[in-house]
Design a protein around this motif. Sequence first.
Motif, PDB file in Angstrom:
ATOM      1  N   VAL A  71      -9.842   3.630  12.643  1.00 11.83           N
ATOM      2  CA  VAL A  71     -10.490   3.597  11.329  1.00 11.83           C
ATOM      3  C   VAL A  71     -11.932   3.133  11.462  1.00 11.83           C
ATOM      4  O   VAL A  71     -12.836   3.668  10.809  1.00 11.83           O
ATOM      5  CB  VAL A  71      -9.708   2.677  10.370  1.00 11.83           C
ATOM      6  N   GLU A  72     -12.160   2.149  12.327  1.00  2.76           N
ATOM      7  CA  GLU A  72     -13.513   1.609  12.483  1.00  2.76           C
ATOM      8  C   GLU A  72     -14.486   2.666  12.984  1.00  2.76           C
ATOM      9  O   GLU A  72     -15.657   2.677  12.591  1.00  2.76           O
ATOM     10  CB  GLU A  72     -13.469   0.413  13.440  1.00  2.76           C
ATOM     11  N   ARG A  73     -14.023   3.563  13.848  1.00  2.31           N
ATOM     12  CA  ARG A  73     -14.906   4.616  14.351  1.00  2.31           C
ATOM     13  C   ARG A  73     -15.356   5.548  13.237  1.00  2.31           C
ATOM     14  O   ARG A  73     -16.467   6.076  13.273  1.00  2.31           O
ATOM     15  CB  ARG A  73     -14.198   5.399  15.457  1.00  2.31           C
ATOM     16  N   THR A 113      -0.914  -5.411   8.200  1.00  2.10           N
ATOM     17  CA  THR A 113      -1.401  -5.260   6.826  1.00  2.10           C
ATOM     18  C   THR A 113      -2.907  -5.041   6.792  1.00  2.10           C
ATOM     19  O   THR A 113      -3.409  -4.295   5.948  1.00  2.10           O
ATOM     20  CB  THR A 113      -1.020  -6.484   5.976  1.00  2.10           C
ATOM     21  N   LEU A 114      -3.645  -5.690   7.707  1.00  2.56           N
ATOM     22  CA  LEU A 114      -5.092  -5.480   7.750  1.00  2.56           C
ATOM     23  C   LEU A 114      -5.415  -4.040   8.145  1.00  2.56           C
ATOM     24  O   LEU A 114      -6.271  -3.388   7.525  1.00  2.56           O
ATOM     25  CB  LEU A 114      -5.736  -6.445   8.740  1.00  2.56           C
ATOM     26  N   ALA A 115      -4.739  -3.547   9.179  1.00  5.65           N
ATOM     27  CA  ALA A 115      -5.011  -2.186   9.649  1.00  5.65           C
ATOM     28  C   ALA A 115      -4.617  -1.156   8.609  1.00  5.65           C
ATOM     29  O   ALA A 115      -5.357  -0.181   8.355  1.00  5.65           O
ATOM     30  CB  ALA A 115      -4.266  -1.933  10.959  1.00  5.65           C
ATOM     31  N   VAL A 116      -3.464  -1.343   7.974  1.00  8.66           N
ATOM     32  CA  VAL A 116      -3.020  -0.400   6.948  1.00  8.66           C
ATOM     33  C   VAL A 116      -3.963  -0.442   5.749  1.00  8.66           C
ATOM     34  O   VAL A 116      -4.323   0.606   5.185  1.00  8.66           O
ATOM     35  CB  VAL A 116      -1.575  -0.710   6.524  1.00  8.66           C
ATOM     36  N   THR A 117      -4.403  -1.632   5.349  1.00  9.07           N
ATOM     37  CA  THR A 117      -5.348  -1.740   4.233  1.00  9.07           C
ATOM     38  C   THR A 117      -6.624  -0.970   4.545  1.00  9.07           C
ATOM     39  O   THR A 117      -7.130  -0.208   3.709  1.00  9.07           O
ATOM     40  CB  THR A 117      -5.679  -3.209   3.943  1.00  9.07           C
ATOM     41  N   LEU A 120      -5.968   2.861   4.490  1.00  8.94           N
ATOM     42  CA  LEU A 120      -5.783   3.403   3.146  1.00  8.94           C
ATOM     43  C   LEU A 120      -7.103   3.440   2.378  1.00  8.94           C
ATOM     44  O   LEU A 120      -7.378   4.389   1.649  1.00  8.94           O
ATOM     45  CB  LEU A 120      -4.747   2.574   2.389  1.00  8.94           C
ATOM     46  N   ARG A 121      -7.912   2.394   2.542  1.00 15.16           N
ATOM     47  CA  ARG A 121      -9.200   2.386   1.839  1.00 15.16           C
ATOM     48  C   ARG A 121     -10.161   3.424   2.405  1.00 15.16           C
ATOM     49  O   ARG A 121     -11.048   3.906   1.698  1.00 15.16           O
ATOM     50  CB  ARG A 121      -9.824   0.995   1.923  1.00 15.16           C
ATOM     51  N   ALA A 122      -9.992   3.760   3.670  1.00 12.68           N
ATOM     52  CA  ALA A 122     -10.869   4.768   4.283  1.00 12.68           C
ATOM     53  C   ALA A 122     -10.475   6.185   3.886  1.00 12.68           C
ATOM     54  O   ALA A 122     -11.269   7.119   4.025  1.00 12.68           O
ATOM     55  CB  ALA A 122     -10.819   4.632   5.807  1.00 12.68           C
TER      56      ALA A 122
END
Length: 424
Positions: A71-73, A113-117, A120-122
């Motif tokens: 997601v960060e990429r 939960t941090l990664a899924v959040t 989903l926001r991305a």
Amino acid sequence: MSVAPVPAPVVARLARLSPAPDGLTLLRSALHTRRLLLLKALLVRVHRHRASVEPGALGRFERSWDLLERVERRHPSVVRDVLDYPTTGAWLAGALAEPAGPAFDRLLGHLDTLAVTAALRAGGTLDVTVETPDGLLPLPGVGRLSVDAERVRVSAGERTVRFHPDGAHHAAPAVLKLTGGRDGVLTGRGPGWRAVRPLHGSVARLDDLDPYRVPSGAGGTVVVAADPADTDHAAWAATWRAAQELLARTDPGRAAEVSRGVRAVVPVLPRGPRHLGATLSAAPGAVLTSLPDHGEGMVETVVHELHHSKLATLHELMPLYGPGRDAVHQVGWRPDLRPIAGVLHGAYAHMALTDLWWRAITTDGVPAAWRHCAGQQFDDIHDQVGAALLILLESDELTVEGREFVHQMRLHHASLGAAPLAAG
């Protein structure tokens, strides 16, 4: 931590309580750097001691780390926002302090939960199953899903998210919609879903749901999170709006700083009949507070606690005092003796209050009752801060940067003392 030199003029403005945007930008950058270092420290610990981590917990942690990297990429700003949310800092501090064992393995699960959040926001597709050992799936800064299941499947298309608890064959799944474009705002509905509510005119959320909003043993004092079932959201929203309007009338620059710098307002239980406000050094940007009786109380609490957060972040970037010693000092605003760190924190946060009260006294259009109350409080606290500044300047526990910071504080304190007071 290794960072670029801190611009002296910006630090001087912070010491003098300036709400100029460059100060907040500096502190935000320092906070993010700190979060990345702590997250990397957690990864290194897990890898070095992987034999002591339960295999299922280790697999979930590594899967979540990979998801966060992907997601960060694509959306670095979304991941940054999730990592910099105040409760992420509280979770990291707890995880890094926890010895190896089942409790540590359980803490590692929060990375899910941090990664899924972030994912989903991305936006985009996602299909993962996450553990919900307490029947809860928190999405930091977004909301919380309550389920009668130990696992939940999260399936997402480009802009729609559905949650399918294991064994739930008949109930319609909770659904989230991505509505904020690049901001990654999620809104939801459905069984078991509760949203973290935004607060008017700011980036802040009224967060009564996150499991790490009030960690156990917070700040060495008894701070107890309010039960979400008891949160009067309408009352909180009205008090916050009144506070924002009053602060904008009294000090527009500070109002703008609060609207950008406070990320979460966390309802806590009052301590007896007294209103309670607190911060966590690990979670800058969160204000822990019981519900004040009026907007003036909210203004004072938020300004006071925001300056604790600012100082905690600056100290991580540029140490202002050395390691703790046995020396303790008497300050005017507390009955107990305080170490030098407590003297500095208290002086800075209380000087922010004197600055606020000075503006309430000298600004047209401020309600007469608050003007009168501000005048009464100003004299006592201004003198108490002055005495604390003398303690700080006479101490050998401050760093060179800390002494210069306190010197700049003293200059601003003197300027407030020279102001004509008209508290009638």
